[in-house]
Write an enzyme that holds these catalytic residues in place. Structure first.
Site, short mmCIF file in Angstrom:
data_model
loop_
_atom_site.label_atom_id
_atom_site.label_comp_id
_atom_site.label_asym_id
_atom_site.label_seq_id
_atom_site.Cartn_x
_atom_site.Cartn_y
_atom_site.Cartn_z
CE LYS A 241 -10.52 -8.84 18.78
NZ LYS A 241 -11.88 -8.30 18.59
CE1 TYR B 49 16.43 -6.59 -3.68
CE2 TYR B 49 15.23 -6.52 -1.60
CZ TYR B 49 16.01 -7.21 -2.53
OH TYR B 49 16.35 -8.52 -2.27
#
Ligand code: PLP
Length: 400
Positions: free
Chosen positions: A49, A279
């Site tokens: 999955k 940042y």
């Protein structure tokens, strides 16, 4: 076997900025290791999955089936259809619950095998199969809740549930199964209780005269923990990809991580003491520092919360990541790697020389589990299949 093998130049083109390398030899090795734990009666279902936990579902499906898995497990119908469209004809169990007529039609058409969780779902499936007509009885897998408290009918009502489905037309019971909540816990108390409930439910089902052709309970952790949990089939995800579900299970078999995350250095520069990086200037150089920009960021699936908290590998050396991870780029301190060049390959997860970085390392920093790390890499990163011999983890020096 695979197109990239025949076309190495294409594979090289895909190694331009950042990419995921998937070692198919490691996947096949892990399948064989897991199979070595199983009795002859026990089949191996590879759970693929979430795009095979980020490794690429179709390629992994082909590899595990060749290596000895005989079942595939997916979460959703589209995941199953993707495999069928790729020509894979192994039995595919859909682990999630489905109930609408459209879902049932897709399951029948693509020959997927559904999980039925309630009598209501079973009635829906039986009725819709009758309306569709022309199909042989649909193999269905009945889910019992023995303590996970997720999908399934309570183990206490198992006998009525299974007996009802047994009598419904157009359905054929392929298995009865349940899922364990704590198989990775060194304390087996809850797992043992779940197994006792499973056994009690099966005894009650048999007392109604129904003998399910297949029983299954084990995920990776249970498969490694105890052969008494294996029954007729084990549903193994994480261990196929080479990670151990829990620290205390390391070494039960020899698992080798298949996934590596790599990116290239896009610029190298020297910054002076006091210079802030990225940042928010979360990192400020306390000395003259040689730094490199690397072309991978949180939009590729490197969690921003790893900022300033991990190391990466470059030219066989382990160097710190510095400053905030940005959407597409991050910075590293390469003061100790004077010969570093733009275009050099940086390993974020995986191996470079004798150094090794694992998804478990990131999971530990983030307070999460390796499953979530593996599933987090985005489709922007090309998956490049490789097939290289792979030293066991023990032979690679591991730094913490
Ligand atoms: C995901 C899943 C598995 C595989 O779990 P791992 O811990 O990765 O081995 C097995 N069974 C069910 C029902 C699942 O949802």
């Amino acid at each position: 076997m695979l197109s990239w093998d025949q076309s190495p130049s294409l594979a090289l083109m895909q190694r331009e900025r950042a990419w995921v390398e998937v070692n198919l030899a490691a996947i096949a090795h892990n399948v064989r290791q897991i199979r070595s734990l199983l009795a002859a009666r026990t089949a191996l279902m590879a759970v693929i999955k979430a795009d095979a936990y980020g490794h690429g579902a179709t390629t992994i499906a082909q590899t595990v089936l060749q290596a000895g898995a005989t079942w595939l497990g997916v979460a959703t119908i589209p995941e199953g259809i993707e495999l069928r469209e790729a020509g894979i004809d192994a039995p595919i169990l859909v682990l999630g619950a489905n109930h609408t007529p459209e879902q049932i039609r897709a399951i029948a058409h693509w020959q997927l095998q559904p999980t039925l969780c309630t009598p209501r779902q079973a009635l829906n499936f039986s009725e819709t199969m009758a309306e569709l007509g022309g199909y042989s009885p649909l193999p269905v897998h009945l889910k019992l809740d023995t303590g996970m408290s997720r999908l399934g009918t309570s183990w206490e009502q198992a006998a009525e549930f299974v007996h009802l489905v047994h009598r419904l037309p157009n359905l054929s019971i392929a298995s009865v199964y349940s899922h364990l909540a704590t198989a990775d816990d060194p304390n087996p108390a809850v797992m043992n209780l779940q197994q006792q409930r499973f056994e009690a439910a099966i005894a009650q089902i048999r007392a109604t005269g129904v003998t399910p052709p297949r029983l299954h309970l084990a995920n990776s952790a249970a498969t490694l923990a105890d052969p008494a949990l294996h029954y007729d089939l084990v549903r193994v995800g994480l261990a196929i990809y080479g990670l151990y579900p829990a620290a205390h299970q390391q070494g039960v078999v020899d698992l080798r991580p298949a996934l590596q995350v790599k990116a290239r250095v896009t610029q190298v520069k020297t910054i002076s003491p006091g210079t802030g990086v990225s940042y928010g200037h979360q990192f400020v150089a306390d000395r003259e520092l040689r730094m490199a920009v690397v072309g991978i960021g949180y939009a590729d699936g490197v969690p921003r919360n790893l900022s300033n908290r991990i190391h990466v590998l470059v030219r066989g050396q382990r160097v710190p990541q510095i400053g905030a991870v940005t959407m597409d780029q991050m910075m590293i301190d390469v003061s100790q790697v004077p010969d570093l060049q733009e275009g050099d390959v940086v390993t974020l997860l995986g191996r470079d020389g004798h150094q090794w970085l694992s998804a478990d390392d990131w999971a530990q920093v983030l307070g999460t589990i390796s499953w979530e790390i593996l599933c987090g890499f985005k489709h922007r990163l090309p998956r490049i299949a490789v097939s290289q011999s792979f030293a066991s983890r023990e032979s690679v020096q591991k730094f913490k």
